[in-house]
Design a protein around this motif. Structure first.
Motif, PDB file in Angstrom:
ATOM      1  N   ARG A 147     102.940   5.216 -25.899  1.00  0.00           N
ATOM      2  CA  ARG A 147     101.886   4.318 -26.385  1.00  0.00           C
ATOM      3  C   ARG A 147     101.491   3.313 -25.299  1.00  0.00           C
ATOM      4  N   HIS A 148     102.471   2.786 -24.600  1.00  0.00           N
ATOM      5  CA  HIS A 148     102.157   1.844 -23.517  1.00  0.00           C
ATOM      6  C   HIS A 148     101.392   2.550 -22.389  1.00  0.00           C
ATOM      7  N   PHE A 149     101.786   3.768 -22.072  1.00  0.00           N
ATOM      8  CA  PHE A 149     101.088   4.496 -21.005  1.00  0.00           C
ATOM      9  C   PHE A 149      99.630   4.750 -21.387  1.00  0.00           C
ATOM     10  N   ALA A 150      99.386   5.087 -22.654  1.00  0.00           N
ATOM     11  CA  ALA A 150      98.011   5.329 -23.083  1.00  0.00           C
ATOM     12  C   ALA A 150      97.172   4.051 -22.964  1.00  0.00           C
ATOM     13  N   THR A 200     101.799  -3.414 -18.451  1.00  0.00           N
ATOM     14  CA  THR A 200     101.915  -2.509 -19.606  1.00  0.00           C
ATOM     15  C   THR A 200     102.697  -1.257 -19.220  1.00  0.00           C
ATOM     16  N   THR A 201     102.423  -0.716 -18.034  1.00  0.00           N
ATOM     17  CA  THR A 201     103.187   0.442 -17.561  1.00  0.00           C
ATOM     18  C   THR A 201     104.647   0.085 -17.341  1.00  0.00           C
ATOM     19  N   VAL A 202     104.883  -1.066 -16.713  1.00  0.00           N
ATOM     20  CA  VAL A 202     106.255  -1.501 -16.429  1.00  0.00           C
ATOM     21  C   VAL A 202     107.051  -1.656 -17.729  1.00  0.00           C
ATOM     22  N   VAL A 203     106.474  -2.334 -18.716  1.00  0.00           N
ATOM     23  CA  VAL A 203     107.171  -2.543 -19.986  1.00  0.00           C
ATOM     24  C   VAL A 203     107.448  -1.208 -20.678  1.00  0.00           C
ATOM     25  N   LEU A 327     104.373 -11.105  -9.593  1.00  0.00           N
ATOM     26  CA  LEU A 327     104.036  -9.865  -8.893  1.00  0.00           C
ATOM     27  C   LEU A 327     105.165  -9.375  -7.988  1.00  0.00           C
ATOM     28  N   GLY A 328     105.902 -10.315  -7.381  1.00  0.00           N
ATOM     29  CA  GLY A 328     107.016  -9.905  -6.525  1.00  0.00           C
ATOM     30  C   GLY A 328     108.313  -9.811  -7.286  1.00  0.00           C
ATOM     31  N   GLY A 329     108.637 -10.866  -8.040  1.00  0.00           N
ATOM     32  CA  GLY A 329     109.933 -10.910  -8.716  1.00  0.00           C
ATOM     33  C   GLY A 329     110.046  -9.967  -9.897  1.00  0.00           C
ATOM     34  N   VAL A 330     108.932  -9.693 -10.564  1.00  0.00           N
ATOM     35  CA  VAL A 330     108.973  -8.782 -11.724  1.00  0.00           C
ATOM     36  C   VAL A 330     108.477  -7.390 -11.317  1.00  0.00           C
ATOM     37  N   PHE A 333     110.227  -5.905  -8.045  1.00  0.00           N
ATOM     38  CA  PHE A 333     111.628  -5.493  -8.191  1.00  0.00           C
ATOM     39  C   PHE A 333     111.793  -4.347  -9.182  1.00  0.00           C
ATOM     40  N   VAL A 334     110.891  -4.205 -10.137  1.00  0.00           N
ATOM     41  CA  VAL A 334     110.943  -3.009 -10.991  1.00  0.00           C
ATOM     42  C   VAL A 334     110.699  -1.759 -10.142  1.00  0.00           C
ATOM     43  N   LEU A 335     109.688  -1.825  -9.271  1.00  0.00           N
ATOM     44  CA  LEU A 335     109.395  -0.659  -8.437  1.00  0.00           C
ATOM     45  C   LEU A 335     110.508  -0.392  -7.429  1.00  0.00           C
TER      46      LEU A 335
END
Length: 453
Positions: A147-150, A200-203, A327-330, A333-335
């Motif tokens: 759902r988030h990806f859509a 949204t993609t990250v979550v 953008l950097g810390g969240v 670091f996820v990427l």
């Protein structure tokens, strides 16, 4: 060995060259964007170098990496065939050329040619949205991640359309003639890009990756928090972007409040899973722990500015000075954490999975250098911390020093993972191998391009 979850069908994924190609191209944009940011902090910026810095990192690194990951993730995890592998290869070339050209034109101040580079990006992103969207449409009963990806794909289509209009407006003003505010459209474009596509993609991805690699599951309070996030965050993003686009402070205020509540709820879920886990700490989980701390810190720091004036251009991605925290810390670091598993995993499957039981094979975590992983973690974390602190305190030399340290950390990270590909699977990036895999698969299965109208 890093976890290889049961029920995963790696054969559903595209040829390895496709996601790996996206990741390697993304590494190049990460280094270029970071270096441009350092040059700007040192006073050597030219033209619209700040805008070029943002596009290289957000579009060139983050979005290209998301494209590669989602192209691999959706078929493998959702158990469906990718709509078209040829389109997945085409999308990378179009977006890479478009981003590079767009950034170069911004730095050179040649704004009249921006629509040309913008058209290439638009075409590449829409090819990606069509390909993955058609793939997702074949999944029955979307879960929270799908759902988030859509939602992210819908935002991508809107963001790129707005971006192209903004590029055209540079060459030939059209927004004023249509009675629209350029500032408002820029705000809506940036809001949908950061919160509608990227976060949204990250979550959505972390609902799967966070539980999978901590070997935990959502239950009780986690389910309640997830519902709060799903009820508030998507609606909040739309209201925040719409309110900023039409300069309506009440609508933007409602959107800002919903976005903050949704992200705080999700941060609580991620922190709970990291606290519950009993698995050995890995580069991936170390970086996710940074995210679990940075996300609520950003939300609490940004709440006063957003609730006071959510349409202020200086607070587009949060409180002034908190942009790098998000953008950097969240996102960053996820990427960084995710790629520390995904790249070695893809290479391991390509090179060693068929040899298990027949001969000794390395574990996934053996493919990269542990010492470099530690070094890039502390360089990136320390550098970004100094950048954020310098921006909040208004100390420009600290921003420069922190930017240099973070850029070195990103270079070490890229070298470590590119080294995995070079040492263990250089053939994974060869176009000839991609074609051979395609031919072999076509002999076994009908071409997805021919099975759909």
């Amino acid at each position: 060995m890093s976890a290889i979850p049961g029920g995963i069908d790696a054969e559903r994924g595209p040829p390895m060259a496709i996601p790996l190609g996206h990741f390697v191209v993304g590494f190049g944009f990460l280094l270029a964007g970071s270096a441009l940011g350092v040059a700007e902090a040192a006073g050597f910026g030219q033209g619209l170098s700040v805008a070029a810095h943002v596009h290289l990192l957000l579009v060139g690194w983050v979005c290209v990496t998301i494209m590669g990951a989602m192209t691999q993730f959706v078929p493998v995890w959702s158990g469906v065939e990718l709509r078209s592998r040829r389109l997945a290869a085409v999308q990378l070339g179009l977006v890479a050329v478009g981003v590079a050209g767009f950034a170069a034109l911004l730095v050179a101040g040649e704004l009249g040619w921006l629509p040309v580079a913008g058209a290439a990006m638009l075409a590449g992103f829409w090819v990606f949205a069509y390909n993955v969207g058609r793939t997702l449409s074949g999944v029955e009963g979307w879960d929270v991640t799908e759902r988030h990806f859509a939602l992210a794909l819908g935002s991508l289509v809107a963001v790129t359309a707005l971006g192209f209009v903004l590029a055209v407006d540079f060459a030939r003003p059209v927004l004023a003639d249509a009675g629209l505010s350029r500032t408002g459209i820029v705000e809506a474009h940036a809001t949908l890009a950061v919160f509608g596509i990227v976060l949204t993609t990250v979550v959505g991805a972390l609902y799967q990756l966070g539980t999978m690699f901590t070997q935990t599951e959502l239950r009780g309070t986690d389910i309640l928090l997830r519902r709060v996030e799903e009820w508030t965050y998507p609606a909040g993003v739309l209201a925040l972007a719409g309110g900023r686009g039409i300069d309506s402070e009440p609508i933007a205020l409602a959107g800002a409040a919903f976005v903050l509540v949704g992200l705080l709820a999700f941060a609580a879920v991620l922190a709970r899973k990291l606290r519950e886990t009993r698995v050995e700490r890995t580069p991936m989980l170390s970086r996710y722990a940074v995210v679990a701390g940075a996300l609520p810190a950003w939300a609490l720091a940004s709440a006063p500015a957003w609730l006071a004036d959510p349409t202020d251009p200086a607070a587009t991605v949060g409180a002034p000075g908190a942009g790098h925290l998000l953008l950097g810390g969240v996102v960053g670091f996820v990427l960084l954490g995710t790629l520390y598993h995904v790249v070695p995993f893809i290479v391991w499957v390509q090179r060693y999975s068929d040899r298990v039981g027949l001969e000794p094979v390395p574990m996934i975590d053996d493919l990269y250098d542990d010492r470099l992983a530690v070094a890039d973690f502390w360089l990136a974390l320390g550098g970004l911390s100094v950048v954020v602190g310098g921006e909040l305190a208004g100390v420009d030399p600290a921003v420069l020093v922190g930017g240099i340290a973070a850029t070195i950390g990103f270079a070490v990270f890229a070298a470590n993972l590119v080294g995995v590909v070079v040492r263990h699977g250089p053939e994974s990036l060869r176009i000839g191998r991609l074609a051979a895999e395609e031919a072999t698969r076509s002999d076994a299965d009908p071409d997805p391009d021919e099975r759909y109208p």
